[in-house]
Design a protein around this motif. Structure first.
Motif, mmCIF file in Angstrom:
data_model
loop_
_atom_site.group_PDB
_atom_site.id
_atom_site.type_symbol
_atom_site.label_atom_id
_atom_site.label_comp_id
_atom_site.label_asym_id
_atom_site.label_seq_id
_atom_site.Cartn_x
_atom_site.Cartn_y
_atom_site.Cartn_z
ATOM 1 N N ALA A 1 9.445 50.833 89.872
ATOM 2 C CA ALA A 1 10.300 51.990 90.125
ATOM 3 C C ALA A 1 10.914 52.572 88.860
ATOM 4 C CB ALA A 1 11.407 51.607 91.110
ATOM 5 N N HIS A 2 11.260 51.725 87.897
ATOM 6 C CA HIS A 2 11.964 52.192 86.701
ATOM 7 C C HIS A 2 11.394 51.499 85.464
ATOM 8 C CE1 HIS A 2 15.325 54.366 88.742
ATOM 9 N NE2 HIS A 2 15.020 53.532 89.722
ATOM 10 N N ASP A 3 11.693 52.085 84.300
ATOM 11 C CA ASP A 3 11.262 51.482 83.040
ATOM 12 C C ASP A 3 12.109 50.274 82.675
ATOM 13 O OD1 ASP A 3 9.347 53.443 82.795
ATOM 14 O OD2 ASP A 3 10.633 54.767 81.610
ATOM 15 N N GLN A 4 13.294 50.169 83.290
ATOM 16 C CA GLN A 4 14.182 49.039 83.042
ATOM 17 C C GLN A 4 14.674 48.506 84.388
ATOM 18 O OE1 GLN A 4 17.109 49.758 79.884
ATOM 19 N NE2 GLN A 4 15.918 51.528 79.234
ATOM 20 N N PHE B 1 19.238 50.677 84.769
ATOM 21 C CA PHE B 1 19.640 50.786 83.371
ATOM 22 C C PHE B 1 19.057 52.026 82.700
ATOM 23 C CE2 PHE B 1 20.046 46.112 83.975
ATOM 24 C CZ PHE B 1 21.357 45.968 83.557
ATOM 25 N N SER B 2 17.962 52.565 83.234
ATOM 26 C CA SER B 2 17.248 53.651 82.558
ATOM 27 C C SER B 2 17.866 55.020 82.778
ATOM 28 C CB SER B 2 15.787 53.675 83.021
ATOM 29 O OG SER B 2 15.711 53.823 84.428
ATOM 30 N N SER B 3 18.986 55.117 83.499
ATOM 31 C CA SER B 3 19.808 56.320 83.676
ATOM 32 C C SER B 3 19.253 57.326 84.685
ATOM 33 C CB SER B 3 20.070 57.032 82.334
ATOM 34 O OG SER B 3 18.937 57.758 81.895
ATOM 35 N N GLU B 4 17.973 57.242 85.068
ATOM 36 C CA GLU B 4 17.473 58.158 86.092
ATOM 37 C C GLU B 4 17.780 57.613 87.489
ATOM 38 O OE1 GLU B 4 14.361 58.093 82.748
ATOM 39 O OE2 GLU B 4 15.188 56.603 84.124
ATOM 40 N N ILE B 5 17.847 58.537 88.442
ATOM 41 C CA ILE B 5 17.919 58.191 89.861
ATOM 42 C C ILE B 5 16.627 58.676 90.498
ATOM 43 C CG2 ILE B 5 19.194 58.484 92.021
ATOM 44 C CD1 ILE B 5 21.635 59.231 90.268
ATOM 45 N N LYS B 6 15.973 57.804 91.255
ATOM 46 C CA LYS B 6 14.691 58.173 91.846
ATOM 47 C C LYS B 6 14.770 58.084 93.368
ATOM 48 C CE LYS B 6 11.848 57.014 87.846
ATOM 49 N NZ LYS B 6 10.611 56.372 87.351
ATOM 50 N N LEU B 7 14.099 59.027 94.017
ATOM 51 C CA LEU B 7 14.069 59.107 95.474
ATOM 52 C C LEU B 7 12.664 58.782 95.953
ATOM 53 C CD1 LEU B 7 16.118 62.415 95.944
ATOM 54 C CD2 LEU B 7 16.966 60.073 95.713
ATOM 55 N N LEU C 1 7.019 58.349 95.196
ATOM 56 C CA LEU C 1 8.114 59.015 94.498
ATOM 57 C C LEU C 1 8.199 60.473 94.936
ATOM 58 C CD1 LEU C 1 10.326 58.895 92.308
ATOM 59 C CD2 LEU C 1 8.572 59.518 90.634
ATOM 60 N N GLN C 2 9.390 60.889 95.392
ATOM 61 C CA GLN C 2 9.607 62.261 95.835
ATOM 62 C C GLN C 2 10.309 63.110 94.771
ATOM 63 O OE1 GLN C 2 8.424 63.251 99.017
ATOM 64 N NE2 GLN C 2 7.508 61.209 98.808
ATOM 65 N N GLN C 3 11.349 62.534 94.138
ATOM 66 C CA GLN C 3 12.108 63.277 93.130
ATOM 67 C C GLN C 3 12.662 62.310 92.094
ATOM 68 O OE1 GLN C 3 14.890 66.538 94.266
ATOM 69 N NE2 GLN C 3 14.502 65.870 96.363
ATOM 70 N N LEU D 1 20.243 66.358 97.883
ATOM 71 C CA LEU D 1 18.982 65.623 97.917
ATOM 72 C C LEU D 1 17.800 66.480 98.357
ATOM 73 C CD1 LEU D 1 20.125 62.155 99.320
ATOM 74 C CD2 LEU D 1 19.687 62.832 96.965
ATOM 75 N N GLN D 2 18.042 67.562 99.105
ATOM 76 C CA GLN D 2 16.915 68.382 99.547
ATOM 77 C C GLN D 2 16.136 68.963 98.370
ATOM 78 O OE1 GLN D 2 19.817 68.351 101.000
ATOM 79 N NE2 GLN D 2 19.692 68.661 103.212
ATOM 80 N N ASP D 3 16.865 69.405 97.337
ATOM 81 C CA ASP D 3 16.187 70.039 96.205
ATOM 82 C C ASP D 3 16.505 69.370 94.867
ATOM 83 O OD1 ASP D 3 18.818 70.779 95.923
ATOM 84 O OD2 ASP D 3 18.490 72.913 96.257
ATOM 85 N N GLY D 4 17.298 68.286 94.889
ATOM 86 C CA GLY D 4 17.626 67.592 93.647
ATOM 87 C C GLY D 4 18.609 68.328 92.763
ATOM 88 N N ARG D 5 19.313 69.298 93.319
ATOM 89 C CA ARG D 5 20.226 70.125 92.523
ATOM 90 C C ARG D 5 21.532 69.377 92.267
ATOM 91 N NH1 ARG D 5 23.864 73.900 94.496
ATOM 92 N NH2 ARG D 5 22.887 73.600 96.548
ATOM 93 N N LEU D 6 22.016 69.447 91.020
ATOM 94 C CA LEU D 6 23.308 68.864 90.658
ATOM 95 C C LEU D 6 24.406 69.834 91.073
ATOM 96 C CD1 LEU D 6 24.921 66.626 89.155
ATOM 97 C CD2 LEU D 6 24.661 67.998 87.084
ATOM 98 N N THR D 7 25.315 69.387 91.960
ATOM 99 C CA THR D 7 26.357 70.276 92.477
ATOM 100 C C THR D 7 27.731 69.999 91.878
ATOM 101 O OG1 THR D 7 26.736 68.792 94.360
ATOM 102 C CG2 THR D 7 25.138 70.579 94.655
#
Length: 507
Positions: free
Chosen positions: A240-243, A267-273, A287-289, A323-329
């Motif tokens: 799932a992640h690099d770390q 640890f890799s700072s990304e969030i994955k869906l 992986l979706q987003q 979560l529908q579009d991954g937009r930061l609100t």
């Protein structure tokens, strides 16, 4: 160089000389004479101005140096935390040389060292991603924002550890159900269902699906795995992640036919869906987003019913995503706090955060408005927060093994909600890693690095049950790192530093 009040006096003197020079100039102009006195006063004002500018530059350099020292201390603390598991593995390998079956392979140690080197690289990348001036500007803006809109902050009165809970609980019998009988409550019985050899490294994240049929696990081996609770069968696995993975949350879907959706962070700072259809012949997590924006490890996640995700990171920010579009609100800088835990109120109009600063902070969910903060006594790094299903109680736990329980009133969200300390309890010998309320809210589960899980009935100072993740003589090598409870409160999962998962069922 002058500082503080002295510098203010010199600045006042500078403006005073300028004003005096103006008055003397008018006087000399009316007399029609020379302007000697005016010239001397102006030269004095120029000298004071030059002196004040030097003093301000020196003070700014001191402030910058102080910020850099604070950043260095936080990085050193993170390095120390990251080195402890590595040192434990080296000690384990050294102690077990006489037992070849227990010695970890060279390949596994190399993999762990590679993960650690990658984590160090991430710290360097974080320091290089933004210029120092930009980071200091962000800190200054956050500091000014706090002073422009001061939030309420209260400190908890010091309560005796192991206080008489029954006496404290009497005023709130609706919150703490008390019994007239002096007899101790019956012990809960939990049966160990199975032990899964799940990961090659620490199991740092666990989560049950909403229908209680599946268990998701994440580890420092970068793997995300999905298990059937009924028989312990693994049905899917993905890198799932690099770390290492730090947190997992199932995302509610409108139609169960859509399968399962999971959010993961690490640890890799990304969030994955991720999404999975368990009805397929060979289910596979897809992986979706990928949500990007954090600059540090993402320790805390919370998911709302309307498909919004709140994340807290060691980069001192709280973020909210659609979560529908991954937009930061929403994005909020939480000055001086590396966020370790988040708990969302049942009404989802408020959430509580905590971290290395040792302060509980109350945020309004829609706009991340800080309602206020609360300090535990004694102060400790906050590693776990849980809010009861009715929203009337919440608990926090930290690196000193203490549980703090508070009464909570969410009638208003304009100021800090009314909070009343109920008790502080010395629950564990080592840091608390997870706190969970049962679905009905009558019981509180606490997991700790001392490799124990304790079940508490509210209002009673002794645990109803203590479950042991490992034998006492192996607790240093088999620390409990993650804990999850099914929706009905009858199935418990725990993950440890040895890569195993244990499942218990209440009988």
């Amino acid at each position: 160089m002058p500082t503080g009040k002295k510098q203010q006096r010199f600045e006042i003197a500078e403006f005073g000389l300028l004003l005096l020079a103006l008055l003397v100039w008018l006087w000399e102009w009316r007399l029609g004479g020379g302007y000697l006195i005016t010239t001397l006063l102006l030269w004095g004002a120029v000298g004071l101005s030059f002196f004040n500018r030097l003093a301000q530059q020196k003070q700014q350099r001191r402030q910058t140096l102080g910020m850099l020292r604070g950043l260095e201390q936080r990085i050193q603390a993170q390095f120390k935390d990251a080195l402890e598991p590595l040192e434990a593995k080296i000690r384990q390998a050294t102690e077990h040389r006489s037992h070849p079956k227990q010695v970890e392979t060279e390949e596994e140690l190399q993999t762990y060292l590679h993960s650690f080197e990658t984590a160090l690289t991430q710290v360097v990348q974080y320091l290089n991603q933004a210029a120092l001036d930009e980071r200091l500007t962000n800190l200054e803006q956050a500091f000014l924002a706090q002073h422009q809109e001061p939030a309420t902050q209260r400190s908890a009165p010091g309560l005796a550890v192991g206080a008489d809970l029954e006496a404290i609980a009497d005023p709130w019998e609706t919150i703490f159900p008390t019994t007239a009988s002096p007899e101790p409550p019956p012990k809960q019985q939990w049966q160990l269902l199975r032990t899964l050899a799940a990961h090659k490294d620490c199991v740092s994240a666990l989560a049950f699906s909403h229908d209680q049929r599946f268990l998701a696990s994440g580890g420092w081996d970068h793997q995300l795995k999905l298990w059937q609770v009924e028989d312990g069968k693994q049905i899917s696995q993905v890198t799932a992640h690099d770390q290492g993975i730090l947190n997992l949350k199932f995302i509610p879907l409108e139609d169960s036919a859509q399968g399962l959706a999971i959010a993961s962070s690490g640890f890799s700072s990304e969030i994955k869906l991720w999404q999975l259809d368990p009805q397929r012949s060979i289910p596979q997590l897809e992986l979706q987003q990928t949500l990007e924006g954090h600059l540090g490890a993402v320790y805390a996640l919370a998911v709302t019913v309307n498909k919004r995700l709140i994340s807290g990171s060691h980069d001192q920010t709280l973020r909210q995503w659609q979560l529908q579009d991954g937009r930061l609100t929403q994005e909020t800088l939480d000055l001086n706090d590396q966020i370790q835990a988040i708990a969302l109120a049942p009404q989802e109009n408020l959430f509580i955060s905590g971290g290395t600063e040792g302060v509980l902070k109350f945020w309004r969910t829609p706009d991340h408005h800080l309602l206020g903060s609360l300090k535990n006594d004694p102060a400790e790094t906050i590693q776990a927060i849980a809010i009861r299903a009715d929203g009337k109680l919440f608990a926090s736990g930290g690196d000193q093994g203490l549980i703090h329980l508070w009464q909570l009133d969410l009638n208003t969200l304009e100021t800090l909600p009314e909070t009343v300390p109920c008790f502080t309890l010395k629950a564990h010998d080592k840091p608390i890693t997870k706190l969970l309320f049962s679905g009905q809210g009558n019981f509180l589960f606490s997991g700790s690095a001392d490799s124990t899980i304790k079940v508490w009935q509210l209002g009673i100072p002794e645990p109803l049950t203590t479950l042991y993740f490992s034998e006492a003589d192996h607790s240093d090598h088999q620390r409990l790192l993650s804990l999850a409870l099914s929706a009905d409160g009858r199935t418990l999962a725990a993950g440890g530093s040895d890569g195993s998962i244990k499942l218990w069922r209440q009988i």
